[in-house]
Design a protein around this motif. Structure first.
Motif, mmCIF file in Angstrom:
data_model
loop_
_atom_site.group_PDB
_atom_site.id
_atom_site.type_symbol
_atom_site.label_atom_id
_atom_site.label_comp_id
_atom_site.label_asym_id
_atom_site.label_seq_id
_atom_site.Cartn_x
_atom_site.Cartn_y
_atom_site.Cartn_z
ATOM 1 N N LYS A 154 74.708 -65.164 -35.095
ATOM 2 C CA LYS A 154 73.610 -66.140 -35.219
ATOM 3 C C LYS A 154 72.938 -66.026 -36.584
ATOM 4 N N LEU A 177 74.124 -64.969 -39.337
ATOM 5 C CA LEU A 177 75.008 -65.432 -40.407
ATOM 6 C C LEU A 177 75.238 -66.942 -40.374
ATOM 7 N N ASN A 178 75.202 -67.541 -39.184
ATOM 8 C CA ASN A 178 75.598 -68.945 -39.060
ATOM 9 C C ASN A 178 74.456 -69.940 -38.949
ATOM 10 N N ILE A 179 73.290 -69.499 -38.521
ATOM 11 C CA ILE A 179 72.179 -70.432 -38.361
ATOM 12 C C ILE A 179 71.356 -70.450 -39.646
ATOM 13 N N GLN A 180 71.180 -71.621 -40.181
ATOM 14 C CA GLN A 180 70.428 -71.779 -41.424
ATOM 15 C C GLN A 180 68.938 -71.933 -41.086
ATOM 16 N N LYS A 181 68.346 -70.816 -40.748
ATOM 17 C CA LYS A 181 66.967 -70.798 -40.301
ATOM 18 C C LYS A 181 66.385 -69.457 -40.726
ATOM 19 N N PRO A 182 65.141 -69.412 -41.133
ATOM 20 C CA PRO A 182 64.554 -68.108 -41.477
ATOM 21 C C PRO A 182 64.627 -67.147 -40.288
#
Length: 136
Positions: free
Chosen positions: A64, A66-71
């Motif tokens: 998660k 590595l893959n989710i573009q979220k702080p």
């Protein structure tokens, strides 16, 4: 000689009061805290009746991140249910240990939820106590 086919999963269940179990409204941060508290790399998510909704592993968390573009701080405040694996491998308490070990080996997992016929979480199998038993 030990008859492995007669050894029940029940003998090795780590009861749910000794493992990380949270409700679907819990936060991801709480899941990580419970994983650390109980020293298992897994957290189980249940509904108010105790039915297993899914699991979250420390490997899931790594993926998660590595893959989710979220702080990262925003990720921690998400509801746990957003990030769980909703189709985990599990086993019924009445199966024999050989069945459980085959699942764990084939799926390359260390922890396996144990449920009753209604998918109510009873606890989990962890590979280390099973290996300890088999090598003694």
């Amino acid at each position: 000689m030990l008859n492995k086919k007669k050894i029940s999963v029940k003998k090795f269940i780590i009861k749910k009061n000794k493992i990380p179990v949270l409700r679907e409204t819990s936060l991801l941060k709480e899941a990580l805290e419970n994983m650390s508290k109980y020293k298992f790399g897994v957290c189980f998510c249940v509904n108010k009746k105790g039915k297993l909704l899914g699991i979250l592993t420390d490997g899931d968390v790594r993926r998660k991140i590595l893959n989710i573009q979220k702080p990262f701080s925003a990720l921690l405040s998400d509801d746990l249910v957003i990030h769980i694996n909703k189709k985990p491998f599990m086993i019924n308490e009445n199966k024999n240990l050989v069945n459980a070990l085959k699942i764990m080996k084939n799926k390359q997992i260390w922890d396996l939820p144990v449920v009753d016929k209604k998918n109510i979480l009873l606890g989990m199998l962890h590979l280390h106590p099973i290996v300890d038993f088999l090598i003694k």
